[in-house]
Each structure stands twice: as C-alpha cells, then as structure tokens.
Design an enzyme around this catalytic site. Structure first.
Site, PDB file in Angstrom:
ATOM      1  N   ASN A  62     -36.351 -13.187 -25.148  1.00 40.45           N
ATOM      2  CA  ASN A  62     -36.040 -14.612 -25.262  1.00 40.45           C
ATOM      3  C   ASN A  62     -37.267 -15.491 -25.480  1.00 40.45           C
ATOM      4  O   ASN A  62     -37.128 -16.682 -25.721  1.00 40.45           O
ATOM      5  CB  ASN A  62     -35.295 -15.073 -24.002  1.00 40.45           C
TER       6      ASN A  62
ATOM      7  N   TYR B  91     -40.974 -20.231 -37.942  1.00 42.26           N
ATOM      8  CA  TYR B  91     -39.871 -19.955 -37.025  1.00 42.26           C
ATOM      9  C   TYR B  91     -38.774 -19.168 -37.732  1.00 42.26           C
ATOM     10  O   TYR B  91     -38.281 -18.154 -37.219  1.00 42.26           O
ATOM     11  CB  TYR B  91     -39.318 -21.280 -36.500  1.00 42.26           C
TER      12      TYR B  91
ATOM     13  N   LYS C 209     -37.418 -15.367 -37.043  1.00 40.09           N
ATOM     14  CA  LYS C 209     -36.032 -15.133 -36.640  1.00 40.09           C
ATOM     15  C   LYS C 209     -35.284 -14.274 -37.663  1.00 40.09           C
ATOM     16  O   LYS C 209     -34.433 -13.461 -37.300  1.00 40.09           O
ATOM     17  CB  LYS C 209     -35.317 -16.465 -36.436  1.00 40.09           C
TER      18      LYS C 209
ATOM     19  N   ASP D 172     -42.287 -14.385 -17.710  1.00 42.81           N
ATOM     20  CA  ASP D 172     -42.736 -15.479 -18.563  1.00 42.81           C
ATOM     21  C   ASP D 172     -44.257 -15.510 -18.528  1.00 42.81           C
ATOM     22  O   ASP D 172     -44.902 -14.913 -17.645  1.00 42.81           O
ATOM     23  CB  ASP D 172     -42.170 -16.818 -18.087  1.00 42.81           C
TER      24      ASP D 172
ATOM     25  N   ASP E 222     -46.978 -12.049 -20.876  1.00 41.90           N
ATOM     26  CA  ASP E 222     -47.289 -12.640 -22.176  1.00 41.90           C
ATOM     27  C   ASP E 222     -46.997 -11.559 -23.204  1.00 41.90           C
ATOM     28  O   ASP E 222     -47.660 -10.512 -23.226  1.00 41.90           O
ATOM     29  CB  ASP E 222     -48.761 -13.052 -22.212  1.00 41.90           C
TER      30      ASP E 222
END
Length: 256
Positions: free
Chosen positions: A86, A151, A155, A35, A61
């Site tokens: 993720n 977003y 996606k 993360d 990152d």
C-alpha cells in the site's frame, strides 16, 4: 486466534487505506502495520489497542535494502501469509517540468517497492504453500490523467508485475491481485480538494463534482471500508482461484 488466522503485513499503513485494511483484518487475523514513519505507527498502535485491536508494528521503508532484509528475515522466522502493498506517494507536474529525482522516487516506492517486498516474502509463502498478495493500485492503473506521468507509470507497471508473478507461483496456493479504486475518501484526498478549490478559485463542492467525481458515474467516493472488505474476500478460500486480476472499485469509471 483460530486455525484460520493468517499473519498479514501491510505497507504504508499510516495512511487511511492501509490503516482501514489493518483494522478490518485485525478482527480475524494477526496484523503487522509497517511504514517509513515509526512514530506515527506507534501512536496508531496505541489508539487501536484502546479500541480492542491488537496489532504489531514494524518500520519498513520499501526502498531500503536493510529494511527489506529485515522483512525477509521476519517472513522466514514467523511467516507472512498475506502482504498488502500500500505504500504510495504522489507528485503532479507536466513531464517537461518533472524533477528527475522525484519521478524516480515515485517509481521506486510504488513499483520497485512492491516487487522487492514480494521478493522478500515469496520464499516463505512457497515453503508454506500459501500466500495472498494484494497490491493497492488505482483507477490510474487502468486509465490515465494528465500531469501524473510517474504515478500512472508506476500503477500501470504494478498490473504487469502482478500478472507475471502470478504465473511464476501458479503451482502454489499463492494469489496476486491488484485493487484499482477510484478516488478514495481519505484525509489526503480531502486535503487535495481544499488545495484544488483554492488553486481554481471554486468551491470544494465544485471540486468534488467537476474534478474528483467527474468520471465516476455513481458520483460517490470509494470508502476505505470497501477496500478493506475486498481485501478480506481475496484472503478467503472463496478467492483461491482469483489471481493476476485488476479489480476495479471505480463507480463505473472504466466502463466508459
């Protein structure tokens, strides 16, 4: 560790989805949680160790070239068998008011990021003739909602990326799939429920019923355990010919 043990790297692992997948897979595989926030990962690692789960951690990152170079080096040195993309963020705004830098940030994290992490691990996967790449998409990889242009663009793009890469590596035992859940029961979603209740002047129960689960015929949140279990299946030998697929866990949303 058994002969079947795989090395799994999960990006964005501080959040509920990434952490749940990591906990589930750590029972049978070697797991590295990564993360942007190393402090939260360190705390998570300590908590999991108390639960009898041993995981590694790595600061990553997905937009940082030095971090991506380190990821490639780790893949070449230790091998990464499974990559779970993720990392994700959200920003809601009408397009005409959407800050350009924020729009670009969402694309960088959720589309460019998975492309670059996959690029980093693919040479190692090819060398070992094995790889499983699981992108965490969204029901919004398949349908749209207003005010989420960046977003949803990211996606949707993730599906095209997965299909293209699946064709590029078809000669190897490498699969690339995208999980597309409806609203997942995470702390972030619970925060959104509270915020929307205040913004709309309605109860949290009404937010869940009239906004969150409005389009889901089964009227229940997707659990992180469902995502973790599906990821585990995609890693298994039973799924070796499942590739380039968008797998919806949406309670019937996209059947309408």
């Amino acid at each position: 560790m058994t002969k079947q043990t795989k090395h799994v790297l999960i990006t964005g692992a501080s959040g509920g989805i990434g952490l749940a997948i990591g906990k589930h897979l750590a029972q049978d595989h070697r797991v590295t949680l990564s993360d942007y926030h190393l402090d939260s990962l360190t705390q998570t690692q300590r908590q999991l160790k108390q639960q009898g789960l041993d995981v590694d951690i790595m600061q990553l990152d997905v937009c940082n070239e030095d971090h991506l170079a380190a990821l490639k080096a780790q893949a070449e040195d230790k091998g990464i068998d499974v990559l779970v993309n993720n990392a994700g963020i959200q920003y809601v705004s009408p397009l005409e008011d959407f800050p350009r830098e924020k729009w670009q940030q969402l694309i960088n994290v959720m589309l460019m990021g998975p492309a670059m992490t996959t690029q980093a691990v693919l040479p190692s996967m090819k060398a070992h003739n094995f790889g499983r790449i699981i992108n965490i998409g969204s029901v919004h990889s398949l349908v749209a909602s207003a005010y989420k242009s960046a977003y949803i663009s990211a996606k949707h793009g993730l599906l095209g990326l997965a299909k293209t890469l699946a064709l590029e590596v078809a000669e190897f035992d490498i699969t690339i799939n995208t999980l597309c859940p409806g609203y997942v029961d995470t702390a972030m979603v619970r925060d959104q429920i509270s915020q929307q209740a205040q913004a709309h002047g309605i109860s949290e129960d009404e937010v869940v019923e009239k906004i969150m689960l409005k389009h889901m015929p089964k009227k229940q949140f997707v659990s992180v355990e469902e995502l973790a279990g599906t990821a585990a299946f995609l890693i298994s030998p039973a799924a070796r010919n499942i590739t380039a697929q968008a797998i919806a866990l949406d309670g019937g949303w996209t059947a309408q």
